[in-house]
Design a protein around this motif. Structure first.
Motif, short mmCIF file in Angstrom:
data_model
loop_
_atom_site.label_atom_id
_atom_site.label_comp_id
_atom_site.label_asym_id
_atom_site.label_seq_id
_atom_site.Cartn_x
_atom_site.Cartn_y
_atom_site.Cartn_z
N ILE A 287 10.82 -49.82 192.52
CA ILE A 287 9.66 -50.55 192.01
C ILE A 287 10.06 -52.01 191.84
CG2 ILE A 287 7.98 -50.73 190.14
CD1 ILE A 287 8.43 -47.82 189.53
N GLU A 288 9.23 -52.91 192.31
CA GLU A 288 9.49 -54.33 192.17
C GLU A 288 9.28 -54.76 190.72
OE1 GLU A 288 10.69 -56.29 194.39
OE2 GLU A 288 10.65 -54.86 196.05
N LEU A 289 9.98 -55.85 190.37
CA LEU A 289 9.91 -56.34 189.00
C LEU A 289 8.50 -56.81 188.65
CD1 LEU A 289 11.61 -56.92 186.49
CD2 LEU A 289 12.08 -59.19 187.42
N LEU A 290 7.80 -57.35 189.62
CA LEU A 290 6.42 -57.80 189.37
C LEU A 290 5.51 -56.64 189.01
CD1 LEU A 290 6.00 -60.44 192.23
CD2 LEU A 290 6.31 -60.88 189.79
N ASP A 291 5.80 -55.48 189.54
CA ASP A 291 4.98 -54.30 189.22
C ASP A 291 5.31 -53.72 187.86
OD1 ASP A 291 3.79 -54.53 191.71
OD2 ASP A 291 5.30 -53.25 192.68
N VAL B 192 6.22 -55.57 185.06
CA VAL B 192 5.74 -56.44 183.97
C VAL B 192 4.24 -56.59 184.11
CG1 VAL B 192 6.03 -58.68 182.84
CG2 VAL B 192 7.96 -57.65 184.06
N ARG B 193 3.53 -55.71 183.45
CA ARG B 193 2.07 -55.73 183.46
C ARG B 193 1.55 -55.34 182.09
NH1 ARG B 193 -0.17 -53.21 189.22
NH2 ARG B 193 0.71 -54.83 190.57
N THR B 194 1.05 -56.32 181.36
CA THR B 194 0.43 -56.07 180.05
C THR B 194 -0.90 -56.81 180.01
OG1 THR B 194 1.48 -58.00 178.98
CG2 THR B 194 2.74 -55.94 179.01
N ASP B 195 -1.57 -56.73 178.87
CA ASP B 195 -2.84 -57.43 178.70
C ASP B 195 -2.66 -58.91 178.42
OD1 ASP B 195 -4.12 -55.03 179.10
OD2 ASP B 195 -4.23 -54.56 176.95
N ASN B 196 -1.43 -59.33 178.11
CA ASN B 196 -1.14 -60.73 177.79
C ASN B 196 -0.59 -61.40 179.05
OD1 ASN B 196 -0.23 -63.18 176.75
ND2 ASN B 196 0.42 -62.25 174.81
N ASP C 291 3.34 -62.07 180.36
CA ASP C 291 3.84 -61.50 181.62
C ASP C 291 4.53 -62.55 182.48
OD1 ASP C 291 2.78 -59.17 180.74
OD2 ASP C 291 1.11 -59.10 182.16
N LYS C 292 3.96 -63.74 182.56
CA LYS C 292 4.55 -64.79 183.39
C LYS C 292 5.93 -65.20 182.87
CE LYS C 292 0.17 -66.83 184.93
NZ LYS C 292 -0.69 -68.05 184.92
N ILE C 293 6.04 -65.38 181.57
CA ILE C 293 7.31 -65.82 180.99
C ILE C 293 8.38 -64.74 181.15
CG2 ILE C 293 8.45 -66.52 178.85
CD1 ILE C 293 5.78 -67.72 177.97
N ILE C 294 8.00 -63.50 180.86
CA ILE C 294 8.97 -62.41 180.96
C ILE C 294 9.41 -62.19 182.41
CG2 ILE C 294 9.23 -59.91 180.73
CD1 ILE C 294 9.55 -61.38 178.13
N THR C 295 8.51 -62.34 183.34
CA THR C 295 8.86 -62.15 184.75
C THR C 295 9.89 -63.18 185.21
OG1 THR C 295 6.66 -61.24 185.21
CG2 THR C 295 7.95 -62.01 187.09
N VAL C 296 9.67 -64.44 184.84
CA VAL C 296 10.61 -65.49 185.23
C VAL C 296 11.98 -65.26 184.61
CG1 VAL C 296 11.11 -67.95 185.03
CG2 VAL C 296 8.80 -67.20 185.60
N LEU C 297 12.01 -64.96 183.32
CA LEU C 297 13.29 -64.75 182.64
C LEU C 297 13.99 -63.49 183.16
CD1 LEU C 297 12.27 -65.62 178.95
CD2 LEU C 297 13.47 -67.06 180.60
N ALA C 298 13.21 -62.45 183.46
CA ALA C 298 13.81 -61.21 183.95
C ALA C 298 14.45 -61.40 185.32
CB ALA C 298 12.76 -60.10 184.01
N HIS C 299 13.85 -62.20 186.18
CA HIS C 299 14.42 -62.46 187.49
C HIS C 299 15.78 -63.17 187.36
CE1 HIS C 299 11.80 -61.17 190.74
NE2 HIS C 299 10.75 -61.48 190.00
N VAL C 300 15.85 -64.15 186.50
CA VAL C 300 17.11 -64.88 186.32
C VAL C 300 18.18 -63.99 185.69
CG1 VAL C 300 18.17 -66.92 185.28
CG2 VAL C 300 15.81 -67.04 186.07
#
Length: 585
Positions: free
Chosen positions: A100-104, A106-110, A114-123
């Motif tokens: 499963i890709e990381l973008l899939d 990180v999916r919440t109602d906020n 989601d954008k901030i967590i996705t960027v930090l999780a990739h790094v």
């Protein structure tokens, strides 16, 4: 096998004694038979102790063989010869890959969350990959640089003469350039994370990540700095690197003075000088960490052509960074020396680098954070040294003395001039208790093996189901073995490397305990090898069990937070917590 040999010898003796050989022997046997006939006694009816013994041995062998076959049949499913992954031509890679890709994930109602967590999780994910690459590729190659293939322990003056030093460095120059590029990538990731956190933690965003501390991001920064510290220590610990580099650099100077003879153009030489400059001033000097924390995190020169947040004067950033840092230090320090310690000792090395980074990021008008410094300084009473890799050893006191002016701090315990004495006392205490410690570890490992052998079986139950309780116990047994192996490794490496670093002679009495530790580690390795097929099948089930446990813990919290969403005052403060809980579930 011994019984078979004994029986063969006995039967051979009987045959030799009963077989007529020479004429004298035949005459003796014939006379004996006539004497028996004179007394009207049949020779066959005479009791023979040898034959009786042979019958008993044969009966014993039959019974013993049957017992061994029964035992082998009972545990045959668990018997497996431990192999060597490096020598096996074909082996199974049992580690599951992410599908499963990381973008899939990180999916919440906020959406902003989601954008901030996705960027930090990739790094952070890239940092984990860099850690694995450094441990598998960079550290071993640097540690063995200059060793001869035949393994002979030659003097450097003989081993490096006749152009060998220049050849060693010339053939390894491409590798060290990869180390330099690796360090530059680590620097970029640290700058990226610091600027990302500076953007998130600002006074303008009062409702953003207030109740969700980004402790894992701070740990990732600590991991990167720990990698750079380890690279510096491994390079400094290999004296052959510096000697070969000096010989190689003299050869380059000769080429500069006489370019025509060596047929080198100015462009080629300038390109070479540019590449060698970073190696000379940073890599081979062991200053990769220093280069990282001395970077311009605020882009004061405008190189990035982008809006960069203020870091030094950002009070929100500094306050939350220090709070996460204190949480990590407390967590790691509590586990060091306990029966649950795994890799926390090495993680603390990165935290010392994070403290140096915090010191560089402080406002120019402020002094050093005395509370943080005193906390990290006092840790060396419990952890005077850490083996980072091989013979490379990290001394917290020396590190803090390099990046801080220790004379401006009062009431230091221990005092800077007492550090050598403290280390020698620690080593003397470890030597005195080493035999008792090894016996205790041996007993713990034996107990763990017996319990795990009973708990982790290859046969699948008749109902083809494993209860959650059994899976939890199996996972705890798996973790316990790793903890014990790490305890043995820490005990031995600290003992040996402290002797080398402090130049203290090692007593012969210690070698028996060291060999016992080697046997323990090899025993744990073989035990895990035998149980590898079992855990390959049950790891996914164990993950599901713990996923359900986490869900049961978080679900009541989510229910409470969702009930408070209607409150206009409380809603901005709980949205990030609700999104974090949703992400975990």
């Amino acid at each position: 096998r011994a019984c078979s040999v004994l029986c063969a010898v006995v039967h051979g003796s009987c045959r030799f004694a009963c077989r007529p050989g020479t004429s004298l022997e035949r005459k003796f046997i014939m006379d004996a038979d006539e004497d028996w006939h004179n007394y009207d006694i049949q020779p066959e009816s005479v009791y023979s102790p040898v034959d009786d013994h042979c019958e008993k041995v044969a009966l014993f062998m039959t019974e013993h063989r049957t017992q061994l076959q029964d035992i082998e049949k009972a545990i045959a499913s668990d018997i497996r010869r431990p192999g060597n992954h490096g020598a096996e031509p074909i082996f199974l890679h049992l580690q599951p890959h992410e599908k499963i890709e990381l973008l899939d994930l990180v999916r919440t109602d906020n959406e902003q969350f989601d954008k901030i967590i996705t960027v930090l999780a990739h790094v952070c994910d890239e940092i984990e990959q860099l850690k694995m690459r450094a441990r598998e590729e960079l550290y071993p190659a640097i540690a063995v640089f200059g060793d001869t293939p035949d393994g002979k322990d030659e003097d450097d003056s003989f081993r490096l003469r006749g152009g060998r030093a220049e050849k060693f460095m010339g053939t390894s120059l491409q590798f060290f350039q990869r180390v330099s590029n690796f360090a530059e990538r680590c620097n970029e990731l640290v700058v990226n994370l610091i600027q990302q956190l500076g953007s998130v933690w600002q006074q303008n965003f009062r409702t953003n990540f207030i109740n969700v501390p980004l402790t894992q991001v701070i740990k990732s920064i600590s991991d990167v700095l720990g990698i750079l510290i380890t690279l510096d220590q491994v390079i400094k610990g290999n004296e052959c690197i510096g000697k070969c580099w000096n010989h190689f650099f003299k050869m380059i100077d000769m080429i500069r003075t006489d370019r025509e003879e060596y047929d080198v153009s100015d462009g080629q030489l300038n390109k070479m000088n540019k590449m060698l400059h970073h190696l000379k001033e940073v890599v081979f000097m062991g200053r990769m960490l220093e280069e990282c924390i001395e970077q311009d995190f605020e882009d004061s020169e405008g190189v990035l052509n982008a809006v960069v947040p203020n870091i030094r004067n950002n009070k929100v950033f500094r306050t939350r960074f220090i709070a996460c840092f204190n949480s990590l230090v407390q967590e790691k320090a509590d586990l060091v020396g306990s029966n649950r310690e795994l890799f926390e000792r090495r993680d603390i090395v990165g935290l010392y680098g994070t403290l140096a980074l915090l010191h560089k990021l402080k406002p120019a008008s402020e002094g050093p954070n005395e509370k943080l410094f005193m906390t990290m300084w006092s840790l060396q009473k419990r952890i005077p040294c850490v083996t980072v890799y091989g013979k490379a050893i990290f001394f917290p006191g020396d590190f803090l003395s390099t990046y801080f002016n220790v004379n401006q701090f009062r009431s230091l315990n221990p005092k800077p001039q007492e550090m050598d004495r403290l280390r020698k006392e620690y080593l003397a205490n470890q030597k005195a208790n080493f035999a008792q410690t090894v016996r205790g570890l041996h007993m713990e490992v034996s107990k763990w093996m017996i319990e795990t052998e009973t708990l982790v079986r290859t046969e699948v139950p008749s109902n083809h189901q494993l209860s959650p309780d059994i899976l939890r116990r199996q996972s705890r047994a798996l973790h316990r073995g790793l903890v014990l192996a790490n305890s043995v490794n820490t005990e031995v490496t600290t003992l040996i490397n402290l002797h080398l670093a402090l130049e203290v002679g090692m007593s012969k009495k210690l070698f028996r305990g060291i060999l016992t530790c080697f046997e323990i580690v090899k025993g744990i390795e073989a035990f895990y090898k035998r149980k590898e097929p079992v855990y390959a099948e049950t790891l996914s089930l164990i993950a599901k069990v713990y996923q359900n446990d986490v869900t049961q813990l978080i679900q009541p919290m989510m229910t409470t937070l969702q009930a408070r969403r209607s409150d206009a005052k409380a809603r901005p403060k709980i949205m990030d917590v609700l999104a974090a809980c949703d992400l975990m579930v």
